[in-house]
Structures are given as structure tokens and as C-alpha cells.
Design a protein around this motif. Structure first.
Motif: not given
Length: 225
Positions: A43-54, A56-73
Motif C-alpha cells: 500500500q505504501m508503494k502504491t501511495e508512492g506511485n500516486a505521489f510520483y505521478r503528481e 510530488n517527489i519528496r512524498s513519493a520517496i518517503g512512501r518508498y522508504h517506509r515500504a522498504l523499512l517494513l519489509l526489512r525485517g
């Protein structure tokens, strides 16, 4: 739209940290079921994609970053490095592993795309993220292209040409791929011409030196007579 500032920079650094071992992932996994974490990351990745299309690069980066943190463990590659510390992470099913890798690959690919949109591009990070994608998806054209562009900008035209040639084989009609492949080839040609000119200069100097020594030896021989 280009967005700068410290907040953007922190998100980019956090995305890099998402690939490093950490004990926090154990705590996350023990609190939430695996599927819940995977779905939240997707879901974070999907939100990041939406920000990227808009744009809004900063918010997109934030969503992708949070998705990767969730998956790290949940990433077996990461958690193997800290095996024996904290509770064991349950093994993922084949379906869960596929979703984890797919989300990771998309996030790293999209992070590289985001960084290329910035006014001041960190090409080292673009290359790093693209190489992470290629580790799991070797034929990914976008990752090959971005790795090629970043490597070229960092001065390694030979390696850049290899990435861009592979991308061009997959998408021979892509104008951007062809343009940067041509740039790499032109840079290599300039470097070759420069190298040849340098060797010609060295060879010419050597000939002059040898010729001068011959004349001096002849003169000394004449003086001896």
C-alpha cells in the motif's frame, strides 16, 4: 516538480538504510502478521506511485522508504546477517517471498526514478538502487537504463555502455536509451583518441631522443679521429 530540503534528503538516506541489517525488524514482525506487513508495504508503494505521478517527489520517496523499512525485517537476505539475535522470523511462503521481492524491486526502481527527477542528482545512489533491482531482476530494462545513465555520469563510460547496450537490446526503439548509449560510445571514442594522441607524443619524443643520442655519438666519434 523538484522538491529539495533536508526532509527529502533524510528520506533518501532512510531508503539506503532499509537495506542494512537491524534488530527493529524482529520487533515489527513479532507485532504484526507477515501478510499484514506485506500488504502495508504494498500500500505504501502504491501511495508512492500516486505521489510520483503528481510530481510530488519528496512524498513519493518517503512512501518508498517506509515500504522498504517494513519489509526489512522479513527479508531473509538481510536477517541472515543478524541470525541468533532476537526472535527468529518465520519462514515466508513462496507467495509471500514473491510479493516481498516484487515490492522491494518496484520501490528501489522507483526511488532511482525519483532521484533522477531532482535538480541535484545523486548518481551514486541511483546506480546503487538500480543494481539492487538488477540483482533480483537481471533483465529489468528501466534498471539497466538508469544504471547506465548513472554510471556514465560518474565517468565510467565502458561499464555504462554495457548496461545501456543490454537495455537497447530489450527496447531498441527507445529514444532515451539510444541517446545515452550514443553518449557512452562518443565518450569512449574521445578517450581512445586522447590515448592514441598521448602514445603518439610519447613515441615521437622517444624517437627524437634516440636521434639526438645518435648524432652526439657520431660527433664524439668524429672528434676521436
Amino acid at each position: 516538480m523538484e522538491l529539495g530540503g533536508g526532509e527529502d534528503s533524510m528520506d533518501v538516506q532512510g531508503a539506503a538504510a532499509a537495506a542494512e541489517p537491524s534488530f527493529s525488524g524482529h520487533q515489527q514482525t513479532s507485532v504484526k502478521p507477515i501478510w499484514a506487513l506485506l500488504e502495508e508495504a504494498a500500500q505504501m508503494k502504491t501511495e508512492g506511485n500516486a505521489f510520483y505521478r503528481e510530481k510530488n517527489i519528496r512524498s513519493a520517496i518517503g512512501r518508498y522508504h517506509r515500504a522498504l523499512l517494513l519489509l526489512r525485517g522479513l527479508d531473509s537476505d538481510v536477517m541472515t546477517a543478524v541470525k541468533g539475535f532476537g526472535p527468529e522470523v518465520p519462514a515466508l511462503t513462496r507467495e509471500q517471498e514473491a510479493l516481498l521481492r516484487s515490492t522491494q524491486v518496484d520501490c528501489y526502481n522507483n526511488l532511482a526514478a525519483c532521484l533522477l527527477q531532482r535538480q541535484s542528482v545523486d548518481y551514486a545512489r541511483v546506480r546503487d538502487y538500480s543494481l539492487r533491482v538488477l540483482k533480483w531482476r537481471p533483465g529489468d530494462v528501466k534498471a539497466l537504463y538508469r544504471a547506465g545513465v548513472a554510471t556514465l555520469e560518474m565517468g565510467d563510460a565502458q561499464t555504462a555502455k554495457q548496461y545501456l547496450t543490454k537495455a537497447c537490446r530489450e527496447q531498441p526503439n527507445d529514444a532515451n536509451v539510444r541517446k545515452h548509449l550514443q553518449r557512452a560510445e562518443e565518450k569512449l571514442n574521445r578517450e581512445l583518441q586522447k590515448e592514441r594522441a598521448m602514445y603518439r607524443g610519447m613515441f615521437s619524443s622517444s624517437l627524437k631522443s634516440s636521434s639526438g643520442e645518435g648524432i652526439n655519438q657520431t660527433n664524439r666519434a668524429g672528434e676521436g679521429v
